[in-house]
Design a protein around this motif. Sequence first.
Motif, PDB file in Angstrom:
ATOM      1  N   SER A 142      -2.619 -48.617  12.263  1.00 15.21           N
ATOM      2  CA  SER A 142      -1.232 -49.072  12.336  1.00 15.21           C
ATOM      3  C   SER A 142      -0.337 -48.214  11.469  1.00 15.21           C
ATOM      4  O   SER A 142       0.733 -47.749  11.891  1.00 15.21           O
ATOM      5  CB  SER A 142      -1.143 -50.540  11.902  1.00 15.21           C
ATOM      6  OG  SER A 142       0.201 -50.977  11.884  1.00 15.21           O
ATOM      7  N   HIS A 143      -0.758 -47.957  10.233  1.00 14.07           N
ATOM      8  CA  HIS A 143       0.036 -47.117   9.335  1.00 14.07           C
ATOM      9  C   HIS A 143       0.095 -45.671   9.825  1.00 14.07           C
ATOM     10  O   HIS A 143       1.109 -44.989   9.655  1.00 14.07           O
ATOM     11  CB  HIS A 143      -0.550 -47.168   7.924  1.00 14.07           C
ATOM     12  CG  HIS A 143      -0.351 -48.497   7.251  1.00 14.07           C
ATOM     13  ND1 HIS A 143      -1.081 -48.894   6.160  1.00 14.07           N
ATOM     14  CD2 HIS A 143       0.493 -49.523   7.533  1.00 14.07           C
ATOM     15  CE1 HIS A 143      -0.685 -50.107   5.784  1.00 14.07           C
ATOM     16  NE2 HIS A 143       0.264 -50.510   6.614  1.00 14.07           N
ATOM     17  N   GLY A 144      -1.007 -45.215  10.432  1.00 12.67           N
ATOM     18  CA  GLY A 144      -1.003 -43.864  10.976  1.00 12.67           C
ATOM     19  C   GLY A 144       0.020 -43.699  12.082  1.00 12.67           C
ATOM     20  O   GLY A 144       0.729 -42.686  12.145  1.00 12.67           O
ATOM     21  N   LEU A 145       0.121 -44.693  12.961  1.00 10.46           N
ATOM     22  CA  LEU A 145       1.117 -44.634  14.030  1.00 10.46           C
ATOM     23  C   LEU A 145       2.528 -44.759  13.466  1.00 10.46           C
ATOM     24  O   LEU A 145       3.467 -44.119  13.958  1.00 10.46           O
ATOM     25  CB  LEU A 145       0.858 -45.742  15.053  1.00 10.46           C
ATOM     26  CG  LEU A 145      -0.417 -45.585  15.885  1.00 10.46           C
ATOM     27  CD1 LEU A 145      -0.645 -46.806  16.768  1.00 10.46           C
ATOM     28  CD2 LEU A 145      -0.368 -44.322  16.746  1.00 10.46           C
ATOM     29  N   GLU A 146       2.682 -45.568  12.415  1.00 15.71           N
ATOM     30  CA  GLU A 146       3.989 -45.720  11.799  1.00 15.71           C
ATOM     31  C   GLU A 146       4.449 -44.426  11.124  1.00 15.71           C
ATOM     32  O   GLU A 146       5.653 -44.232  10.901  1.00 15.71           O
ATOM     33  CB  GLU A 146       3.956 -46.855  10.770  1.00 15.71           C
ATOM     34  CG  GLU A 146       3.849 -48.234  11.399  1.00 15.71           C
ATOM     35  CD  GLU A 146       3.607 -49.320  10.360  1.00 15.71           C
ATOM     36  OE1 GLU A 146       3.491 -48.980   9.157  1.00 15.71           O
ATOM     37  OE2 GLU A 146       3.521 -50.493  10.750  1.00 15.71           O
ATOM     38  N   SER A 147       3.495 -43.543  10.813  1.00 16.29           N
ATOM     39  CA  SER A 147       3.866 -42.281  10.173  1.00 16.29           C
ATOM     40  C   SER A 147       4.547 -41.323  11.147  1.00 16.29           C
ATOM     41  O   SER A 147       5.176 -40.350  10.735  1.00 16.29           O
ATOM     42  CB  SER A 147       2.618 -41.600   9.590  1.00 16.29           C
ATOM     43  OG  SER A 147       1.777 -41.076  10.619  1.00 16.29           O
ATOM     44  N   LEU A 148       4.403 -41.591  12.443  1.00 10.52           N
ATOM     45  CA  LEU A 148       5.054 -40.743  13.443  1.00 10.52           C
ATOM     46  C   LEU A 148       6.524 -41.091  13.538  1.00 10.52           C
ATOM     47  O   LEU A 148       6.951 -42.196  13.203  1.00 10.52           O
ATOM     48  CB  LEU A 148       4.386 -40.951  14.810  1.00 10.52           C
ATOM     49  CG  LEU A 148       2.888 -40.666  14.900  1.00 10.52           C
ATOM     50  CD1 LEU A 148       2.367 -41.016  16.281  1.00 10.52           C
ATOM     51  CD2 LEU A 148       2.595 -39.208  14.572  1.00 10.52           C
ATOM     52  N   ASP A 149       7.312 -40.143  13.993  1.00 15.69           N
ATOM     53  CA  ASP A 149       8.728 -40.390  14.228  1.00 15.69           C
ATOM     54  C   ASP A 149       8.862 -41.582  15.172  1.00 15.69           C
ATOM     55  O   ASP A 149       8.224 -41.633  16.223  1.00 15.69           O
ATOM     56  CB  ASP A 149       9.354 -39.139  14.858  1.00 15.69           C
ATOM     57  CG  ASP A 149      10.864 -39.263  15.037  1.00 15.69           C
ATOM     58  OD1 ASP A 149      11.372 -40.401  15.080  1.00 15.69           O
ATOM     59  OD2 ASP A 149      11.524 -38.219  15.147  1.00 15.69           O
ATOM     60  N   ALA A 150       9.676 -42.550  14.804  1.00 12.93           N
ATOM     61  CA  ALA A 150       9.818 -43.771  15.601  1.00 12.93           C
ATOM     62  C   ALA A 150      10.259 -43.483  17.030  1.00 12.93           C
ATOM     63  O   ALA A 150       9.984 -44.267  17.945  1.00 12.93           O
ATOM     64  CB  ALA A 150      10.804 -44.722  14.932  1.00 12.93           C
ATOM     65  N   ALA A 151      10.948 -42.359  17.233  1.00 12.83           N
ATOM     66  CA  ALA A 151      11.426 -42.008  18.572  1.00 12.83           C
ATOM     67  C   ALA A 151      10.510 -41.009  19.273  1.00 12.83           C
ATOM     68  O   ALA A 151      10.840 -40.497  20.334  1.00 12.83           O
ATOM     69  CB  ALA A 151      12.829 -41.437  18.482  1.00 12.83           C
ATOM     70  N   ALA A 152       9.337 -40.748  18.690  1.00 12.12           N
ATOM     71  CA  ALA A 152       8.468 -39.712  19.247  1.00 12.12           C
ATOM     72  C   ALA A 152       7.873 -40.113  20.584  1.00 12.12           C
ATOM     73  O   ALA A 152       7.691 -39.276  21.477  1.00 12.12           O
ATOM     74  CB  ALA A 152       7.356 -39.373  18.259  1.00 12.12           C
ATOM     75  N   TYR A 153       7.546 -41.408  20.748  1.00 10.66           N
ATOM     76  CA  TYR A 153       6.878 -41.854  21.965  1.00 10.66           C
ATOM     77  C   TYR A 153       7.458 -43.174  22.448  1.00 10.66           C
ATOM     78  O   TYR A 153       7.869 -44.024  21.649  1.00 10.66           O
ATOM     79  CB  TYR A 153       5.369 -42.028  21.722  1.00 10.66           C
ATOM     80  CG  TYR A 153       4.679 -40.727  21.390  1.00 10.66           C
ATOM     81  CD1 TYR A 153       4.376 -39.805  22.393  1.00 10.66           C
ATOM     82  CD2 TYR A 153       4.371 -40.395  20.073  1.00 10.66           C
ATOM     83  CE1 TYR A 153       3.770 -38.594  22.093  1.00 10.66           C
ATOM     84  CE2 TYR A 153       3.764 -39.192  19.760  1.00 10.66           C
ATOM     85  CZ  TYR A 153       3.470 -38.296  20.775  1.00 10.66           C
ATOM     86  OH  TYR A 153       2.880 -37.092  20.473  1.00 10.66           O
ATOM     87  N   ASP A 154       7.480 -43.329  23.771  1.00 12.36           N
ATOM     88  CA  ASP A 154       7.859 -44.599  24.378  1.00 12.36           C
ATOM     89  C   ASP A 154       6.662 -45.542  24.452  1.00 12.36           C
ATOM     90  O   ASP A 154       6.822 -46.761  24.394  1.00 12.36           O
ATOM     91  CB  ASP A 154       8.398 -44.365  25.801  1.00 12.36           C
ATOM     92  CG  ASP A 154       9.603 -43.447  25.800  1.00 12.36           C
ATOM     93  OD1 ASP A 154      10.639 -43.833  25.223  1.00 12.36           O
ATOM     94  OD2 ASP A 154       9.505 -42.331  26.367  1.00 12.36           O
ATOM     95  N   LEU A 155       5.476 -44.968  24.595  1.00  7.93           N
ATOM     96  CA  LEU A 155       4.279 -45.778  24.799  1.00  7.93           C
ATOM     97  C   LEU A 155       3.076 -45.123  24.141  1.00  7.93           C
ATOM     98  O   LEU A 155       2.899 -43.900  24.240  1.00  7.93           O
ATOM     99  CB  LEU A 155       4.009 -45.936  26.308  1.00  7.93           C
ATOM    100  CG  LEU A 155       2.725 -46.653  26.712  1.00  7.93           C
ATOM    101  CD1 LEU A 155       2.789 -48.136  26.347  1.00  7.93           C
ATOM    102  CD2 LEU A 155       2.470 -46.490  28.211  1.00  7.93           C
ATOM    103  N   VAL A 156       2.272 -45.927  23.452  1.00  9.44           N
ATOM    104  CA  VAL A 156       0.981 -45.483  22.932  1.00  9.44           C
ATOM    105  C   VAL A 156      -0.094 -46.337  23.609  1.00  9.44           C
ATOM    106  O   VAL A 156      -0.008 -47.568  23.604  1.00  9.44           O
ATOM    107  CB  VAL A 156       0.892 -45.655  21.404  1.00  9.44           C
ATOM    108  CG1 VAL A 156      -0.489 -45.238  20.898  1.00  9.44           C
ATOM    109  CG2 VAL A 156       1.972 -44.849  20.703  1.00  9.44           C
ATOM    110  N   VAL A 157      -1.096 -45.681  24.202  1.00  8.57           N
ATOM    111  CA  VAL A 157      -2.192 -46.393  24.863  1.00  8.57           C
ATOM    112  C   VAL A 157      -3.486 -46.036  24.150  1.00  8.57           C
ATOM    113  O   VAL A 157      -3.833 -44.856  24.027  1.00  8.57           O
ATOM    114  CB  VAL A 157      -2.298 -46.023  26.355  1.00  8.57           C
ATOM    115  CG1 VAL A 157      -3.255 -46.972  27.067  1.00  8.57           C
ATOM    116  CG2 VAL A 157      -0.934 -46.067  27.027  1.00  8.57           C
TER     117      VAL A 157
END
Length: 324
Positions: A142-157
């Motif tokens: 969860s923290h790893g995904l939060e480290s990405l730019d919030a606008a980087a992706y519309d969807l993570v699968v």
Amino acid sequence: MKVVAVASYKGGVGKTTLTANIGTAIARLGKRVLMVDLDPQANLTFSFYRPQVWRTELADQRRTVKAWFETWRPDTTAPSLQGYITTPPEAAEAISAGGGQLDLIASHLALGDVEMDLTARLGGAQAHRSTRHYFDVYQRLSHGLESLDAAAYDLVVIDCPPHFGVVTRAAIAACDHVLIPARPDLLSTLGIEHMLGKLSRFVWEFNRVAELQSGLRPAVKKLDPRVLGVVLIMVQYYRGRPTSFLRRHIDQIDELGVPVFTAMLRASNRAFAGSADAQLPAVLSMETPYEVARELVDLVEEFLRRLGASGLGSEGLRGWRGDI
């Protein structure tokens, strides 16, 4: 950024097929999609990369999710996932006309070693409730995904392992929604029931531990993942309908009280067996039989509706396919 975990308690139910085709189709609609392969079998990874390329450009270069997990240190901030993200070239070329983006965090065949290490850090399978590393482990992704730019992706699968171990639980702690693939048979029905029980128990336990430790650490966001539904795959048809034998199992799944997708995917070796060799999912191939292509489009449309993201423009898939 919506995060969906594709999880099943049973292997061989088309989990990777579902992940690859949904992610690719939505990227083809012009959206930014990140796929995360958490399965040690790495089937999703090998759907987009040939083994030799994976070995030399990803595994040897430590650009896999295993390498990312191995950077874990107690009571430290999870490192960014950015340096572990790759772009499969064949898929990127195929979706380029739609202006979308499809990225992947690859798995590793030795990811199971990470699972054992994380379990040990939790104090063992039975003792993890009392360990101080509980949230460090389960919130890591969860923290790893939060480290990405919030606008980087519309969807993570996220493609999860076919069990409910530590890595799958970390995916659940990181996701907003859960998608459950299944075959219409007895074993899959039992697996769905077991998965739902494990999911409910983990969410309750996580939130309970968060409540008990609320005065000892910064606030932990409570988990509330929503089950999007069960997607039935490898369905056998007779005269345009699932066979009477399969319908009995479909009715049993309905009785579990979990939503079941109206769209289903039929069994088709022609559509799915050769997709890994081409590094392109069936939804991108013009050689995919008409019936399968139509079912894939129907499935993506229903997925987007259930996700509350119908505005992504799924009608573009039908126009792109042309024959649907």
